[in-house]
Design a protein around this motif. Sequence first.
Motif, PDB file in Angstrom:
ATOM      1  N   SER A   1      21.803  25.293  14.942  1.00 22.99           N
ATOM      2  CA  SER A   1      22.063  25.138  13.518  1.00 22.99           C
ATOM      3  C   SER A   1      22.818  23.833  13.291  1.00 22.99           C
ATOM      4  CB  SER A   1      22.900  26.318  13.005  1.00 22.99           C
ATOM      5  OG  SER A   1      23.488  26.014  11.752  1.00 22.99           O
ATOM      6  N   LEU A   2      22.262  22.937  12.491  1.00 19.99           N
ATOM      7  CA  LEU A   2      22.959  21.690  12.174  1.00 19.99           C
ATOM      8  C   LEU A   2      24.268  21.996  11.476  1.00 19.99           C
ATOM      9  CD1 LEU A   2      23.107  18.601  12.080  1.00 19.99           C
ATOM     10  CD2 LEU A   2      21.800  18.692   9.937  1.00 19.99           C
ATOM     11  N   LYS A   3      24.258  22.938  10.558  1.00 22.00           N
ATOM     12  CA  LYS A   3      25.472  23.297   9.816  1.00 22.00           C
ATOM     13  C   LYS A   3      26.588  23.706  10.773  1.00 22.00           C
ATOM     14  CE  LYS A   3      27.081  26.430   6.207  1.00 22.00           C
ATOM     15  NZ  LYS A   3      26.719  27.546   5.325  1.00 22.00           N
ATOM     16  N   ASP A   4      26.268  24.526  11.762  1.00 25.47           N
ATOM     17  CA  ASP A   4      27.282  24.954  12.735  1.00 25.47           C
ATOM     18  C   ASP A   4      27.756  23.783  13.591  1.00 25.47           C
ATOM     19  OD1 ASP A   4      27.112  27.523  11.762  1.00 25.47           O
ATOM     20  OD2 ASP A   4      25.867  28.262  13.420  1.00 25.47           O
ATOM     21  N   ALA A   5      26.849  22.916  14.014  1.00 20.81           N
ATOM     22  CA  ALA A   5      27.219  21.772  14.855  1.00 20.81           C
ATOM     23  C   ALA A   5      28.135  20.818  14.099  1.00 20.81           C
ATOM     24  CB  ALA A   5      25.965  21.055  15.340  1.00 20.81           C
ATOM     25  N   LEU A   6      27.927  20.657  12.792  1.00 20.45           N
ATOM     26  CA  LEU A   6      28.747  19.749  12.000  1.00 20.45           C
ATOM     27  C   LEU A   6      30.191  20.227  11.873  1.00 20.45           C
ATOM     28  CD1 LEU A   6      26.222  18.731   9.200  1.00 20.45           C
ATOM     29  CD2 LEU A   6      27.167  17.253  10.993  1.00 20.45           C
ATOM     30  N   LYS A   7      30.444  21.498  12.131  1.00 22.77           N
ATOM     31  CA  LYS A   7      31.819  22.011  12.093  1.00 22.77           C
ATOM     32  C   LYS A   7      32.671  21.391  13.192  1.00 22.77           C
ATOM     33  CE  LYS A   7      30.420  26.431  10.119  1.00 22.77           C
ATOM     34  NZ  LYS A   7      30.211  27.863  10.377  1.00 22.77           N
ATOM     35  N   LYS A   8      32.021  20.880  14.239  1.00 22.09           N
ATOM     36  CA  LYS A   8      32.731  20.286  15.379  1.00 22.09           C
ATOM     37  C   LYS A   8      32.909  18.779  15.233  1.00 22.09           C
ATOM     38  CE  LYS A   8      30.243  23.546  18.188  1.00 22.09           C
ATOM     39  NZ  LYS A   8      29.100  23.600  19.074  1.00 22.09           N
ATOM     40  N   GLY A   9      32.160  18.141  14.327  1.00 16.60           N
ATOM     41  CA  GLY A   9      32.229  16.690  14.161  1.00 16.60           C
ATOM     42  C   GLY A   9      30.861  16.135  13.844  1.00 16.60           C
ATOM     43  N   PRO A  10      30.703  14.803  13.926  1.00 20.38           N
ATOM     44  CA  PRO A  10      29.411  14.198  13.610  1.00 20.38           C
ATOM     45  C   PRO A  10      28.315  14.664  14.573  1.00 20.38           C
ATOM     46  CG  PRO A  10      31.019  12.515  14.290  1.00 20.38           C
ATOM     47  CD  PRO A  10      31.705  13.832  14.329  1.00 20.38           C
ATOM     48  N   VAL A  11      27.091  14.644  14.062  1.00 18.96           N
ATOM     49  CA  VAL A  11      25.942  15.040  14.879  1.00 18.96           C
ATOM     50  C   VAL A  11      24.926  13.906  14.876  1.00 18.96           C
ATOM     51  CG1 VAL A  11      24.068  16.702  15.191  1.00 18.96           C
ATOM     52  CG2 VAL A  11      26.292  17.488  14.364  1.00 18.96           C
ATOM     53  N   VAL A  12      24.478  13.545  16.071  1.00 21.29           N
ATOM     54  CA  VAL A  12      23.421  12.562  16.247  1.00 21.29           C
ATOM     55  C   VAL A  12      22.114  13.350  16.336  1.00 21.29           C
ATOM     56  CG1 VAL A  12      22.475  10.773  17.761  1.00 21.29           C
ATOM     57  CG2 VAL A  12      24.969  10.980  17.463  1.00 21.29           C
TER      58      VAL A  12
ATOM     59  N   GLY B   1      33.665  12.600  19.702  1.00 23.42           N
ATOM     60  CA  GLY B   1      33.616  13.818  18.892  1.00 23.42           C
ATOM     61  C   GLY B   1      32.243  14.178  18.389  1.00 23.42           C
ATOM     62  N   ALA B   2      31.194  13.541  18.920  1.00 26.51           N
ATOM     63  CA  ALA B   2      29.834  13.741  18.407  1.00 26.51           C
ATOM     64  C   ALA B   2      29.017  14.686  19.277  1.00 26.51           C
ATOM     65  CB  ALA B   2      29.118  12.395  18.308  1.00 26.51           C
TER      66      ALA B   2
ATOM     67  N   ASP C   1      30.606  16.063   6.697  1.00 30.94           N
ATOM     68  CA  ASP C   1      30.368  16.465   5.304  1.00 30.94           C
ATOM     69  C   ASP C   1      28.878  16.551   4.983  1.00 30.94           C
ATOM     70  OD1 ASP C   1      29.676  13.772   5.179  1.00 30.94           O
ATOM     71  OD2 ASP C   1      31.059  13.279   3.549  1.00 30.94           O
ATOM     72  N   GLY C   2      28.023  16.360   6.004  1.00 31.54           N
ATOM     73  CA  GLY C   2      26.586  16.524   5.820  1.00 31.54           C
ATOM     74  C   GLY C   2      25.865  15.303   5.291  1.00 31.54           C
ATOM     75  N   ARG C   3      26.507  14.155   5.327  1.00 29.27           N
ATOM     76  CA  ARG C   3      25.876  12.925   4.844  1.00 29.27           C
ATOM     77  C   ARG C   3      25.423  12.054   6.010  1.00 29.27           C
ATOM     78  NH1 ARG C   3      25.762  12.602  -0.379  1.00 29.27           N
ATOM     79  NH2 ARG C   3      27.375  13.572  -1.633  1.00 29.27           N
TER      80      ARG C   3
END
Length: 195
Positions: free
Chosen positions: A45-56, A86-87, A162-164
């Motif tokens: 889940s991208l939403k869950d991964a973003l809770k930890k920091g930026p996602v590539v 932190g990614a 923040d999902g951007r």
Amino acid sequence: MKHLIYALLATGAIALPAGAALKDGDNAPAFTAKASLAGKAFDFSLKDALKKGPVVVYFYPSAYTGGCNIQAHAFAVNHEKFAAAGATVVGVSLDSIARLNDFSADPNYCAGKYPVAADADGKIARSYDLAIKQADAGKKDTRGLDIDHGRTERTTFIVTPDGRIAATVGGVSPAANVEKALETVQLLAARARKS
């Protein structure tokens, strides 16, 4: 955010893909998908991964093909550097989960370092406005097996918590794609430390 984007442009950290319609600052489409990490399938889940920091979120044409093998290996080799910034890294392709189970565990490629997600119907790629090309009849992968699925263009999106979309990397070699993604997350981490 604008200052970060200008800084990235000035340092050459962003190379825009030819056809990607999503731009820096746009909301990144959230998605969930069957993914594989070290040969084991799970729900990403991208939403869950973003809770930890930026996602590539890196889109690539197909597992077990020349450029994709190079890119997967480069992400694996640099995994600790992405983590230090932190990614989280996730690869996305139109491969089946069965192919990705092999690819994710292969020590020459993903090496069990990060997940790769199956987008077999292309829904995730299309939500990021990426072009999808149909499978070429008779095309084989580097193992000699048929590639029986479509492919998307090689494009990487760095998504902030923040999902951007902070940056989009495309139109460069597979190794340069990873280098530019790493530069971007390191700049984001440095900026976060200053705040």
